[in-house]
Design a protein around this motif. Structure first.
Motif, short mmCIF file in Angstrom:
data_model
loop_
_atom_site.label_atom_id
_atom_site.label_comp_id
_atom_site.label_asym_id
_atom_site.label_seq_id
_atom_site.Cartn_x
_atom_site.Cartn_y
_atom_site.Cartn_z
N TRP A 66 0.84 -1.19 0.00
CA TRP A 66 0.00 0.00 0.00
C TRP A 66 0.88 1.24 0.00
N ASN A 67 0.30 2.36 -0.44
CA ASN A 67 0.98 3.65 -0.48
C ASN A 67 0.20 4.64 0.38
N ARG A 68 0.95 5.53 1.06
CA ARG A 68 0.30 6.49 1.95
C ARG A 68 0.93 7.87 1.82
N LEU A 69 0.10 8.89 1.91
CA LEU A 69 0.55 10.26 2.11
C LEU A 69 0.48 10.50 3.61
N MET A 70 1.65 10.69 4.24
CA MET A 70 1.73 10.75 5.69
C MET A 70 2.06 12.15 6.17
N PHE A 71 1.47 12.52 7.29
CA PHE A 71 1.74 13.80 7.94
C PHE A 71 2.31 13.51 9.34
N HIS A 72 3.10 14.43 9.87
CA HIS A 72 3.66 14.18 11.19
C HIS A 72 3.88 15.48 11.94
N ALA A 73 3.82 15.35 13.26
CA ALA A 73 4.19 16.42 14.18
C ALA A 73 4.86 15.76 15.37
N GLN A 105 9.24 12.18 24.35
CA GLN A 105 8.97 12.67 23.00
C GLN A 105 7.68 12.01 22.51
N LEU A 106 6.94 12.73 21.69
CA LEU A 106 5.68 12.22 21.15
C LEU A 106 5.60 12.55 19.66
N TYR A 107 5.41 11.52 18.85
CA TYR A 107 5.20 11.68 17.41
C TYR A 107 3.74 11.35 17.09
N LEU A 108 3.08 12.22 16.36
CA LEU A 108 1.73 11.97 15.86
C LEU A 108 1.79 11.88 14.33
N LYS A 109 1.25 10.77 13.77
CA LYS A 109 1.37 10.52 12.33
C LYS A 109 0.03 10.07 11.75
N PRO A 110 -0.81 10.97 11.32
CA PRO A 110 -1.99 10.57 10.54
C PRO A 110 -1.60 10.37 9.08
N TRP A 111 -2.37 9.56 8.36
CA TRP A 111 -2.07 9.36 6.94
C TRP A 111 -3.33 9.15 6.13
N ILE A 112 -3.17 9.33 4.82
CA ILE A 112 -4.23 9.08 3.85
C ILE A 112 -3.73 8.01 2.90
N ARG A 113 -4.48 6.94 2.76
CA ARG A 113 -4.05 5.91 1.82
C ARG A 113 -4.29 6.36 0.39
N ILE A 114 -3.31 6.09 -0.47
CA ILE A 114 -3.44 6.37 -1.90
C ILE A 114 -3.90 5.09 -2.58
N GLU A 115 -5.13 5.08 -3.04
CA GLU A 115 -5.70 3.88 -3.63
C GLU A 115 -5.06 3.55 -4.97
N SER A 116 -4.90 2.25 -5.23
CA SER A 116 -4.36 1.78 -6.51
C SER A 116 -5.48 1.72 -7.54
N PRO A 117 -5.26 2.27 -8.75
CA PRO A 117 -6.32 2.23 -9.76
C PRO A 117 -6.46 0.86 -10.42
N ASN A 170 -4.81 -5.68 -0.56
CA ASN A 170 -5.34 -5.75 0.81
C ASN A 170 -6.44 -4.72 1.01
N PRO A 171 -7.63 -4.96 0.44
CA PRO A 171 -8.74 -4.03 0.63
C PRO A 171 -9.04 -3.82 2.12
N ALA A 172 -9.45 -2.63 2.45
CA ALA A 172 -9.84 -2.27 3.83
C ALA A 172 -8.68 -2.35 4.80
N ILE A 173 -7.44 -2.24 4.30
CA ILE A 173 -6.29 -2.31 5.21
C ILE A 173 -6.32 -1.20 6.25
N SER A 174 -6.83 -0.03 5.88
CA SER A 174 -6.90 1.09 6.83
C SER A 174 -7.88 0.81 7.96
N ASP A 175 -8.88 -0.05 7.70
CA ASP A 175 -9.84 -0.40 8.74
C ASP A 175 -9.25 -1.35 9.78
N PHE A 176 -8.10 -1.95 9.45
CA PHE A 176 -7.46 -2.89 10.37
C PHE A 176 -6.18 -2.30 10.97
#
Length: 295
Positions: free
Chosen positions: A178-185, A193-205, A210-216
């Motif tokens: 899978w591919n992700r666009l990740m953000f961090h602070a 120390q504390l790292y926060l990392k939300p991400w958006i999955r980049i869907e494959s056309p 692994n469908p629904a990988i973000s749900d797991f």
């Protein structure tokens, strides 16, 4: 009994050897600025390899529920025959990063290249010829901005974004990626120390291993690090951010310093997605070994 015997032998031999050879020494602690070269005095230029995530070897890792029949919501990526996997295997991780550009974007940003490789090895499973059960490859490009902002007594020291690719490099039905666009602070205060990392999955056309990988595995990670004398704790939580089906994982890493960067390492994991092949498989694992460097 097999796991207990391996754990006892590993712990006693590694602890005794380290203490007899190296003696006493305090754990090496690095600030966020030292890890990511945020302040001017910590900058080291470009194309110098440094450590990224923990580098460790766990000769003994036990699973409560080995994934003997890996499945995917995509039937092409689902096993039809169960694999004869042991509950005990070895696990190790290698992780490095290097700075590609320093002080670009009007002198305020750094561009990093990171690479992490995780291996799970059925080294004690002679009947199936001791295979590597899973290998995960994770290259990423990271844009990082140094900061000095005090928020309620805690310092925001850096923020940024990046592109992350993770795959196991296998053919069907084992293939996972899978591919992700990740953000961090990243925040810092005294010994933590504390790292926060939300991400958006980049869907494959084309296809999805692994469908629904973000749900797991989840859509966000929180990484908490705390150092106290010879002890260090690293707690990593991932969550799907889905209130109807709240899933994710929790991983605890405890390090005890026996000499500078040589540490005894205990790891406990529970939840989904310890590796990509296990993205929708829930288990609890316990591992013990050594961590070699400060990361």
């Amino acid at each position: 009994m097999k796991f207990i015997s391996i754990v006892i032998f590993t712990f006693i031999s590694q602890f005794s050897f380290a203490q007899s050879i190296f003696g006493k020494d305090a754990i090496i602690e690095k600030s966020l600025s030292e890890r990511w070269e945020l302040d001017d005095e910590d900058k080291n230029g470009t194309f110098k390899l440094t450590f990224y995530k923990p580098i460790y070897v766990l000769p003994a890792r036990w699973s409560s529920n080995p994934n003997e029949l890996p499945q995917s919501e995509n039937p092409d990526n689902s096993f039809t025959e169960a694999q004869n996997y042991d509950q005990v295997e070895a696990k190790f991780q290698l992780s490095l990063k290097t700075k590609l550009l320093q002080s670009f974007l009007f002198g305020h940003g750094d561009l990093w290249l990171g690479y992490t490789q995780l291996a799970n090895w059925q080294v004690y499973n002679d009947p199936v010829s001791r295979p590597f059960r899973e290998l995960n490859y994770e290259p990423e490009v990271i844009v990082n901005f140094p900061m000095k902002i005090n928020l309620l007594g805690i310092d925001l020291r850096m923020a940024g974004f990046g592109f992350n690719h993770q795959s196991n490099g296998r053919d069907l039905p084992r293939s996972r990626s899978w591919n992700r666009l990740m953000f961090h602070a990243a925040f810092e205060k005294d010994n933590f120390q504390l790292y926060l990392k939300p991400w958006i999955r980049i869907e494959s056309p084309d296809k999805d291993d692994n469908p629904a990988i973000s749900d797991f595995i989840g859509r966000m990670e929180a990484n908490f690090i705390y150092n106290l004398n010879k002890h260090s704790v690293n707690l990593i939580g991932k969550n799907s951010l889905d209130f109807d089906k709240n899933r994710g994982s929790l991983e605890l890493n405890y390090f005890y310093s026996v000499k500078s960067n040589l540490r005894l390492h205990f790891q406990a994991f529970t939840g989904y997605g310890e590796t990509l092949i296990d993205y929708n498989h829930k288990q609890t694992t316990l591992g013990i070994g050594v961590s070699f460097i400060d990361w």
